[in-house]
Write an enzyme that holds these catalytic residues in place. Structure first.
Site, mmCIF file in Angstrom:
data_model
loop_
_atom_site.group_PDB
_atom_site.id
_atom_site.type_symbol
_atom_site.label_atom_id
_atom_site.label_comp_id
_atom_site.label_asym_id
_atom_site.label_seq_id
_atom_site.Cartn_x
_atom_site.Cartn_y
_atom_site.Cartn_z
ATOM 1 N N GLU A 279 0.835 -1.331 0.167
ATOM 2 C CA GLU A 279 -0.082 0.028 -0.103
ATOM 3 C C GLU A 279 0.932 1.221 0.012
ATOM 4 O OE1 GLU A 279 -3.176 -0.180 -0.537
ATOM 5 O OE2 GLU A 279 -3.345 -2.236 -0.381
ATOM 6 N N HIS A 282 1.999 2.090 -3.457
ATOM 7 C CA HIS A 282 1.114 2.778 -4.146
ATOM 8 C C HIS A 282 1.074 4.218 -3.947
ATOM 9 C CE1 HIS A 282 -1.305 -0.084 -6.113
ATOM 10 N NE2 HIS A 282 -1.682 -0.829 -4.910
ATOM 11 N N ASP A 360 3.840 -4.027 -5.911
ATOM 12 C CA ASP A 360 4.263 -5.277 -5.492
ATOM 13 C C ASP A 360 6.007 -5.291 -5.445
ATOM 14 O OD1 ASP A 360 2.026 -6.525 -4.693
ATOM 15 O OD2 ASP A 360 2.048 -7.857 -6.931
HETATM 16 ZN ZN LIG Z 1 -2.531 -2.508 -4.661
#
Ligand SMILES: [Zn+2]
Length: 412
Positions: A279, A282, A360
């Site tokens: 997260e 992101h 990721d």
């Molecule tokens: Zn995600």
């Protein structure tokens, strides 16, 4: 004029039929792969019995989607062919001739009517399908209060925006789109910042993650990657479903992470930090801001196109409404424009899947890949995910890459 309305009517019917056919083909292709052998890297996700359960769950959802899809199609076609929109509009006209009140009443009847007609389906999905596979925690009482709350929320927010947009239209004519765009842009940014504070509490309880080893690990990680994170909340997702989730919202000082309580139950501490690292990825790769800007640009483009159509009577006539209005044109335009919004949706899903790989990678590089791999496997197992989706279905519908691709990328 009548001719144009008739031609557009046929275009609308054709669009609806074509969308149904494409959707049905995609679902069929996807279902044909339900029985495919599980890829090697994923053979530890399910044991034999759970795998059979996941197969049954996928088929049940496939059949359910088919039945509810046919129902929605027949409903909208019936409404168009038998003059449903005209009937509602004439009723609304008999109540008021104020353009704003007419639009509010018109949309109120259509939206609430459509929702009530589809309620048996969502009820069946929650209390029969999800229940049967052990996912459902929603009580009938919670189901009903959720419905009432979302009705109220949509009436206030949606109704408020609609009323203002029509007011702009009365006042600025075709230039209304610029003012509407400004309004919706401000609303979008505001919601992005304060959604967790204003909307989530209507439906869920959020408590700050308590002090302890997990919070310390998260803080240590956040500090190491130079990420200021003071708002970590646990949200009581378990009151509706056993399925687990985590999400990030807001930016700047308002940024916060919400971890479902189900996530805390299902995952080890390192796995939770790995999910969080994803997260943070992101955020660090600016996905939150990019998504926000793109959605505002797409809204502006859509409103501009709407402004070219809305002054003409054809979009109203095309849905069978005889006295053209902003609200009727909005529905006609909505259907005529839907192939374009499906295309923008495809592009946005494509970038969303790219962003997932980037997040990721961020977690892999700043934390370690193994706990993210094991957490993704556990989450897939616990939600009986489809491990062998069809590429065409993925291309159209998936905002996240399939598990197999994510794990290959994390191992690379
Ligand atoms: Zn995600």
């Amino acid at each position: 004029m009548k001719m144009n309305g008739d031609v557009l009517f046929q275009v609308i019917i054709a669009i609806l039929l074509l969308q149904f056919v494409i959707e049905t083909i995609l679902n069929y292709l996807n279902a044909r792969k339900f029985g495919d052998p599980v890829p090697n890297e994923l053979n530890d996700v399910f044991d034999e019995q759970e795998y059979r359960r996941s197969q049954a769950y996928k088929f049940t959802n496939y059949r359910f989607g088919l039945v509810s899809g046919v129902f929605s199609l027949l409903l909208i076609l019936g409404f168009l062919i038998f003059g449903g929109f005209e009937w509602v509009d004439q009723f609304v006209l008999s109540v008021t001739d104020n353009a704003i009140l007419r639009a509010l009443l018109f949309f109120g009847i259509i939206v609430i009517g459509a929702d009530l007609l589809s309620t048996p389906f969502s009820w069946y999905h929650t209390f029969v399908i999800e229940e049967k596979y052990g996912f459902n925690k929603t009580t009938p009482r919670l189901f009903v209060t959720d419905k009432i709350k979302s009705f109220l929320m949509i009436s206030i927010l949606g109704g408020g925006i609609l009323a203002l947009v029509i007011w702009f239209f009365q006042w600025a004519g075709r230039d209304f789109w610029l003012y509407a765009w400004g309004l919706i842009a401000i609303f979008t940014v505001f919601m992005n910042l304060f959604y967790s504070r204003l909307i989530v509490p209507l439906f869920n309880k959020q408590t700050p993650l308590e002090d302890g080893p997990l919070r310390n690990k998260i803080k240590a990680y956040a500090e190491r990657v130079g990420f200021e994170l003071s708002h970590i909340f646990v949200i009581d997702g378990s009151k509706r479903s056993t399925k687990a989730n985590a999400y990030f919202s807001g930016f700047g000082k308002q940024k916060r992470v919400a971890l479902f309580d189900t996530l805390l139950q299902d995952l080890e501490e390192d796995e939770i930090v790995a999910v969080l690292a994803h997260e943070v990825g992101h955020y660090k790769r600016n996905h939150i801001i990019v998504n926000l800007i793109v959605s505002i640009l797409v809204t502006g483009f859509t409103l501009y196109i709407l402004s070219l159509f809305v002054n003409n009577p054809e979009p109203s006539l095309a849905i069978g409404v005889t006295s053209p209005s902003f609200h009727a044109a909005l529905i006609g335009f909505g259907i005529l424009y839907s192939p374009v919004s499906e295309l923008t949706g495809l592009v946005m899903n494509y970038f969303s899947r790219k962003f997932e790989f980037q997040a990721d990678d961020f977690a892999k590089n700043t934390f370690t890949p193994m706990p993210l791999i094991s957490s993704l496997k556990k989450l897939s197992k616990n939600s009986l995910s489809n491990l062998t989706p069809h590429p065409a279905y993925v291309f159209v519908h998936y905002s996240h890459p399939p598990l197999k691709d994510r794990i290959e990328n994390l191992k690379a």
